[in-house]
Design a protein around this motif. Structure first.
Motif, PDB file in Angstrom:
ATOM      1  N   ASN A   1       0.861  -1.176   0.000  1.00 53.41           N
ATOM      2  CA  ASN A   1       0.000   0.000   0.000  1.00 53.41           C
ATOM      3  C   ASN A   1       0.901   1.230   0.000  1.00 53.41           C
ATOM      4  N   ILE A   2       0.827   1.994  -1.089  1.00 53.86           N
ATOM      5  CA  ILE A   2       1.646   3.198  -1.223  1.00 53.86           C
ATOM      6  C   ILE A   2       0.731   4.407  -1.103  1.00 53.86           C
ATOM      7  N   GLY A   3       1.005   5.257  -0.132  1.00 56.32           N
ATOM      8  CA  GLY A   3       0.188   6.441   0.098  1.00 56.32           C
ATOM      9  C   GLY A   3       0.272   7.437  -1.042  1.00 56.32           C
ATOM     10  N   PHE A   4      -0.478   8.518  -0.947  1.00 56.46           N
ATOM     11  CA  PHE A   4      -0.512   9.498  -2.021  1.00 56.46           C
ATOM     12  C   PHE A   4       0.752  10.356  -2.034  1.00 56.46           C
ATOM     13  N   ASN A   5       1.061  10.935  -3.200  1.00 61.38           N
ATOM     14  CA  ASN A   5       2.200  11.844  -3.392  1.00 61.38           C
ATOM     15  C   ASN A   5       3.552  11.220  -3.062  1.00 61.38           C
ATOM     16  N   CYS A   6       3.712   9.943  -3.350  1.00 59.37           N
ATOM     17  CA  CYS A   6       4.995   9.277  -3.131  1.00 59.37           C
ATOM     18  C   CYS A   6       5.788   9.253  -4.429  1.00 59.37           C
ATOM     19  N   GLU A   7       7.093   9.046  -4.311  1.00 62.08           N
ATOM     20  CA  GLU A   7       7.928   8.831  -5.490  1.00 62.08           C
ATOM     21  C   GLU A   7       8.887   7.695  -5.224  1.00 62.08           C
ATOM     22  N   ILE A   8       8.953   6.784  -6.180  1.00 64.60           N
ATOM     23  CA  ILE A   8       9.897   5.676  -6.125  1.00 64.60           C
ATOM     24  C   ILE A   8      10.678   5.707  -7.429  1.00 64.60           C
ATOM     25  N   PHE A   9      12.009   5.861  -7.326  1.00 63.93           N
ATOM     26  CA  PHE A   9      12.870   5.920  -8.501  1.00 63.93           C
ATOM     27  C   PHE A   9      13.904   4.812  -8.405  1.00 63.93           C
ATOM     28  N   SER A  10      14.173   4.152  -9.532  1.00 61.57           N
ATOM     29  CA  SER A  10      15.154   3.083  -9.549  1.00 61.57           C
ATOM     30  C   SER A  10      16.100   3.228 -10.726  1.00 61.57           C
ATOM     31  N   ALA A  11      17.393   3.258 -10.414  1.00 66.48           N
ATOM     32  CA  ALA A  11      18.428   3.187 -11.440  1.00 66.48           C
ATOM     33  C   ALA A  11      19.151   1.848 -11.324  1.00 66.48           C
ATOM     34  N   ASN A  12      18.644   0.963 -10.462  1.00 65.28           N
ATOM     35  CA  ASN A  12      19.184  -0.373 -10.284  1.00 65.28           C
ATOM     36  C   ASN A  12      18.011  -1.303  -9.998  1.00 65.28           C
ATOM     37  N   ARG A  13      17.616  -1.422  -8.733  1.00 61.90           N
ATOM     38  CA  ARG A  13      16.465  -2.236  -8.359  1.00 61.90           C
ATOM     39  C   ARG A  13      15.926  -1.719  -7.032  1.00 61.90           C
ATOM     40  N   VAL A  14      14.640  -1.445  -7.002  1.00 59.29           N
ATOM     41  CA  VAL A  14      13.950  -1.108  -5.760  1.00 59.29           C
ATOM     42  C   VAL A  14      12.869  -2.149  -5.575  1.00 59.29           C
ATOM     43  N   GLU A  15      12.936  -2.862  -4.469  1.00 57.67           N
ATOM     44  CA  GLU A  15      11.967  -3.918  -4.192  1.00 57.67           C
ATOM     45  C   GLU A  15      11.293  -3.642  -2.860  1.00 57.67           C
ATOM     46  N   ILE A  16       9.955  -3.587  -2.878  1.00 54.28           N
ATOM     47  CA  ILE A  16       9.172  -3.367  -1.665  1.00 54.28           C
ATOM     48  C   ILE A  16       8.450  -4.671  -1.363  1.00 54.28           C
ATOM     49  N   GLY A  17       8.726  -5.244  -0.210  1.00 54.73           N
ATOM     50  CA  GLY A  17       8.200  -6.551   0.163  1.00 54.73           C
ATOM     51  C   GLY A  17       6.701  -6.562   0.402  1.00 54.73           C
ATOM     52  N   ALA A  18       6.154  -7.751   0.393  1.00 57.70           N
ATOM     53  CA  ALA A  18       4.715  -7.969   0.564  1.00 57.70           C
ATOM     54  C   ALA A  18       4.197  -7.327   1.849  1.00 57.70           C
ATOM     55  N   SER A  19       2.988  -6.803   1.774  1.00 56.82           N
ATOM     56  CA  SER A  19       2.261  -6.230   2.914  1.00 56.82           C
ATOM     57  C   SER A  19       2.980  -5.048   3.563  1.00 56.82           C
ATOM     58  N   THR A  20       3.716  -4.297   2.772  1.00 55.55           N
ATOM     59  CA  THR A  20       4.402  -3.105   3.259  1.00 55.55           C
ATOM     60  C   THR A  20       3.516  -1.884   3.036  1.00 55.55           C
ATOM     61  N   LEU A  21       3.527  -0.969   3.988  1.00 50.13           N
ATOM     62  CA  LEU A  21       2.774   0.276   3.894  1.00 50.13           C
ATOM     63  C   LEU A  21       3.757   1.442   3.845  1.00 50.13           C
ATOM     64  N   LEU A  22       3.640   2.270   2.799  1.00 46.99           N
ATOM     65  CA  LEU A  22       4.424   3.500   2.716  1.00 46.99           C
ATOM     66  C   LEU A  22       3.492   4.673   2.978  1.00 46.99           C
ATOM     67  N   ALA A  23       3.870   5.538   3.903  1.00 49.55           N
ATOM     68  CA  ALA A  23       3.058   6.707   4.223  1.00 49.55           C
ATOM     69  C   ALA A  23       3.089   7.698   3.065  1.00 49.55           C
ATOM     70  N   ALA A  24       2.146   8.611   3.064  1.00 49.97           N
ATOM     71  CA  ALA A  24       2.108   9.680   2.070  1.00 49.97           C
ATOM     72  C   ALA A  24       3.427  10.444   2.073  1.00 49.97           C
ATOM     73  N   TYR A  25       3.816  10.926   0.916  1.00 48.38           N
ATOM     74  CA  TYR A  25       5.014  11.732   0.705  1.00 48.38           C
ATOM     75  C   TYR A  25       6.330  10.978   0.907  1.00 48.38           C
ATOM     76  N   ALA A  26       6.292   9.648   0.933  1.00 48.81           N
ATOM     77  CA  ALA A  26       7.535   8.870   1.019  1.00 48.81           C
ATOM     78  C   ALA A  26       8.300   9.010  -0.293  1.00 48.81           C
ATOM     79  N   TYR A  27       9.612   8.995  -0.206  1.00 45.53           N
ATOM     80  CA  TYR A  27      10.477   9.233  -1.352  1.00 45.53           C
ATOM     81  C   TYR A  27      11.605   8.212  -1.294  1.00 45.53           C
ATOM     82  N   LEU A  28      11.573   7.212  -2.167  1.00 46.63           N
ATOM     83  CA  LEU A  28      12.601   6.177  -2.211  1.00 46.63           C
ATOM     84  C   LEU A  28      13.388   6.324  -3.500  1.00 46.63           C
TER      85      LEU A  28
END
Length: 100
Positions: A48-75
């Motif tokens: 579950n990814i909250g609103f206004n988040c950004e996830i950028f990958s120049a290699n690999r970004v993996e978010i595991g099962a049943s993970t919650l990201l709060a709004a405005y998270a930036y990975l």
């Protein structure tokens, strides 16, 4: 099934990557950006990814099962080199280690 709210950007650019993989039961909130540049983004089941988040990958970004990201998270799975103060950052190298 995944739920993708409106106003998202899913950008999977590159020649050596698989792109974006979204598991089952995923929710991606409004105004969220998932962006790859020769990297992969993998969202496990029931992420579950909250609103206004950004996830950028120049290699690999993996978010595991049943993970919650709060709004405005930036990975960010990459960075710019800025060690030379006399050279513009955009002209220096980049590094990408990924995130899991």
């Amino acid at each position: 099934m995944a739920v993708i709210d409106n106003l998202e950007a899913l950008l999977a650019k590159g020649t050596d990557n698989a792109g974006i993989r979204v598991g089952s039961g995923v929710f991606i909130g409004r105004n969220t950006i998932l962006s790859c540049k020769n990297g992969d983004i993998v969202l496990g089941d029931h992420v579950n990814i909250g609103f206004n988040c950004e996830i950028f990958s120049a290699n690999r970004v993996e978010i595991g099962a049943s993970t919650l990201l709060a709004a405005y998270a930036y990975l960010i799975g990459g960075d710019h080199d800025f060690s030379q103060s006399d050279v513009p950052v955009l002209e220096q190298g980049r590094s990408a280690r990924g995130i899991s």
